[in-house]
Design a protein around this motif. Structure first.
Motif, mmCIF file in Angstrom:
data_model
loop_
_atom_site.group_PDB
_atom_site.id
_atom_site.type_symbol
_atom_site.label_atom_id
_atom_site.label_comp_id
_atom_site.label_asym_id
_atom_site.label_seq_id
_atom_site.Cartn_x
_atom_site.Cartn_y
_atom_site.Cartn_z
ATOM 1 N N LYS A 36 -9.219 -26.351 80.604
ATOM 2 C CA LYS A 36 -8.471 -26.560 79.367
ATOM 3 C C LYS A 36 -8.595 -25.305 78.519
ATOM 4 O O LYS A 36 -9.690 -24.875 78.198
ATOM 5 C CB LYS A 36 -9.001 -27.778 78.624
ATOM 6 N N VAL A 37 -7.466 -24.744 78.163
ATOM 7 C CA VAL A 37 -7.438 -23.530 77.362
ATOM 8 C C VAL A 37 -7.195 -23.930 75.914
ATOM 9 O O VAL A 37 -6.109 -24.353 75.550
ATOM 10 C CB VAL A 37 -6.351 -22.561 77.867
ATOM 11 N N CYS A 38 -8.233 -23.810 75.106
ATOM 12 C CA CYS A 38 -8.147 -24.166 73.688
ATOM 13 C C CYS A 38 -8.143 -22.938 72.794
ATOM 14 O O CYS A 38 -7.796 -23.031 71.620
ATOM 15 C CB CYS A 38 -9.314 -25.075 73.310
ATOM 16 N N GLU A 39 -8.560 -21.806 73.322
ATOM 17 C CA GLU A 39 -8.649 -20.567 72.547
ATOM 18 C C GLU A 39 -7.848 -19.473 73.239
ATOM 19 O O GLU A 39 -7.879 -19.340 74.457
ATOM 20 C CB GLU A 39 -10.107 -20.109 72.438
ATOM 21 N N ALA A 40 -7.140 -18.682 72.466
ATOM 22 C CA ALA A 40 -6.424 -17.539 73.014
ATOM 23 C C ALA A 40 -7.430 -16.520 73.546
ATOM 24 O O ALA A 40 -8.564 -16.448 73.062
ATOM 25 C CB ALA A 40 -5.544 -16.910 71.944
ATOM 26 N N GLY A 41 -7.022 -15.759 74.545
ATOM 27 C CA GLY A 41 -7.938 -14.786 75.128
ATOM 28 C C GLY A 41 -7.225 -13.809 76.035
ATOM 29 O O GLY A 41 -6.017 -13.615 75.942
ATOM 30 N N HIS A 42 -7.976 -13.242 76.948
ATOM 31 C CA HIS A 42 -7.510 -12.176 77.829
ATOM 32 C C HIS A 42 -7.694 -12.599 79.277
ATOM 33 O O HIS A 42 -8.688 -13.241 79.618
ATOM 34 C CB HIS A 42 -8.297 -10.896 77.562
ATOM 35 N N LEU A 43 -6.758 -12.210 80.123
ATOM 36 C CA LEU A 43 -6.794 -12.550 81.538
ATOM 37 C C LEU A 43 -7.315 -11.372 82.349
ATOM 38 O O LEU A 43 -6.875 -10.235 82.158
ATOM 39 C CB LEU A 43 -5.385 -12.914 82.013
ATOM 40 N N VAL A 44 -8.235 -11.666 83.272
ATOM 41 C CA VAL A 44 -8.691 -10.687 84.254
ATOM 42 C C VAL A 44 -8.505 -11.335 85.612
ATOM 43 O O VAL A 44 -9.016 -12.430 85.865
ATOM 44 C CB VAL A 44 -10.161 -10.275 84.042
ATOM 45 N N THR A 45 -7.753 -10.678 86.495
ATOM 46 C CA THR A 45 -7.451 -11.245 87.796
ATOM 47 C C THR A 45 -7.616 -10.183 88.875
ATOM 48 O O THR A 45 -8.121 -9.096 88.612
ATOM 49 C CB THR A 45 -6.033 -11.866 87.811
ATOM 50 N N ASN A 56 -3.237 -18.962 92.021
ATOM 51 C CA ASN A 56 -3.991 -19.586 90.923
ATOM 52 C C ASN A 56 -3.685 -18.910 89.580
ATOM 53 O O ASN A 56 -3.545 -19.576 88.564
ATOM 54 C CB ASN A 56 -5.497 -19.473 91.196
ATOM 55 N N THR A 57 -3.605 -17.584 89.605
ATOM 56 C CA THR A 57 -3.297 -16.830 88.392
ATOM 57 C C THR A 57 -1.887 -17.154 87.911
ATOM 58 O O THR A 57 -1.659 -17.374 86.723
ATOM 59 C CB THR A 57 -3.428 -15.314 88.647
ATOM 60 N N ARG A 58 -0.947 -17.200 88.831
ATOM 61 C CA ARG A 58 0.438 -17.500 88.460
ATOM 62 C C ARG A 58 0.545 -18.902 87.851
ATOM 63 O O ARG A 58 1.199 -19.092 86.820
ATOM 64 C CB ARG A 58 1.360 -17.350 89.668
ATOM 65 N N LEU A 59 -0.101 -19.874 88.450
ATOM 66 C CA LEU A 59 -0.086 -21.242 87.905
ATOM 67 C C LEU A 59 -0.705 -21.282 86.512
ATOM 68 O O LEU A 59 -0.202 -21.952 85.610
ATOM 69 C CB LEU A 59 -0.824 -22.201 88.837
ATOM 70 N N PHE A 60 -1.815 -20.576 86.344
ATOM 71 C CA PHE A 60 -2.472 -20.487 85.040
ATOM 72 C C PHE A 60 -1.524 -19.899 84.000
ATOM 73 O O PHE A 60 -1.378 -20.422 82.896
ATOM 74 C CB PHE A 60 -3.747 -19.641 85.158
ATOM 75 N N MET A 61 -0.865 -18.802 84.345
ATOM 76 C CA MET A 61 0.041 -18.152 83.410
ATOM 77 C C MET A 61 1.279 -18.996 83.127
ATOM 78 O O MET A 61 1.793 -18.980 82.013
ATOM 79 C CB MET A 61 0.423 -16.759 83.917
ATOM 80 N N ASP A 62 1.756 -19.745 84.107
ATOM 81 C CA ASP A 62 2.890 -20.638 83.873
ATOM 82 C C ASP A 62 2.569 -21.631 82.758
ATOM 83 O O ASP A 62 3.442 -22.006 81.985
ATOM 84 C CB ASP A 62 3.252 -21.405 85.151
ATOM 85 N N ARG A 63 1.325 -22.027 82.668
ATOM 86 C CA ARG A 63 0.898 -23.026 81.678
ATOM 87 C C ARG A 63 0.412 -22.413 80.369
ATOM 88 O O ARG A 63 0.530 -23.028 79.306
ATOM 89 C CB ARG A 63 -0.227 -23.882 82.260
ATOM 90 N N HIS A 64 -0.181 -21.215 80.441
ATOM 91 C CA HIS A 64 -0.915 -20.699 79.284
ATOM 92 C C HIS A 64 -0.542 -19.283 78.847
ATOM 93 O O HIS A 64 -1.276 -18.677 78.049
ATOM 94 C CB HIS A 64 -2.416 -20.735 79.572
ATOM 95 N N ALA A 65 0.556 -18.749 79.295
ATOM 96 C CA ALA A 65 0.910 -17.364 78.957
ATOM 97 C C ALA A 65 0.946 -17.117 77.452
ATOM 98 O O ALA A 65 0.580 -16.032 76.992
ATOM 99 C CB ALA A 65 2.249 -16.985 79.578
ATOM 100 N N ASP A 66 1.325 -18.128 76.691
ATOM 101 C CA ASP A 66 1.403 -17.964 75.240
ATOM 102 C C ASP A 66 0.032 -17.826 74.590
ATOM 103 O O ASP A 66 -0.062 -17.464 73.417
ATOM 104 C CB ASP A 66 2.172 -19.126 74.608
#
Length: 135
Positions: A36-45, A56-66
């Motif tokens: 669950k992403v509750c805080e904005a942050g930075h992605l490292v992949t 996995n990264t693509r699915l994560f970004m589809d949901r949380h890119a904002d």
């Protein structure tokens, strides 16, 4: 508090993230089912299949890119022009600034550069510039 979301297959990104967390005390979150992403942050992949974004990264970004301020990727310089290409693709596909790329699990210089970039360019910002200022 800075939040880092990471995806790691071979352990390289995880080692990089653990070193960053030891130095900074920043919160790290492994991308996995149920995160669950509750805080904005930075992605490292990582980059897979000679230049692809991990599923996995693509699915994560589809949901949380904002909720993502920047993207960083590991890679292998042996891949030539495909080195760290996942970061470029995430940046383009999701309109997220590319912070940097590093090889394998990174050097201490890479770790300090990453910390500096996040502290001075993207921390608590509204995504900053999409231009590739650093990478």
């Amino acid at each position: 508090m800075v939040h880092l979301y990471y995806d790691s297959k071979t352990g390289n990104v995880q080692r990089f993230i653990q070193k960053v967390a030891q130095i900074t005390g920043w919160q790290v979150h492994k991308i996995e089912d149920g995160l669950k992403v509750c805080e904005a942050g930075h992605l490292v992949t990582y980059t897979t299949k000679l230049g692809c974004v991990p599923d996995n990264t693509r699915l994560f970004m589809d949901r949380h890119a904002d909720m993502i301020y920047s993207v960083t990727s590991s890679g292998n310089r042996n891949w030539g022009k495909n080195f760290g290409l996942a970061a470029n693709k995430v940046s383009e596909d999701y309109d997220v600034p590319l912070a940097m790329k590093f090889e394998l699990s990174g050097t201490m210089e890479d770790i300090h550069q990453f910390i500096d970039i996040i502290k001075h360019q993207y921390n608590d910002s509204k995504r900053g510039s999409k231009k590739l200022d650093i990478a």
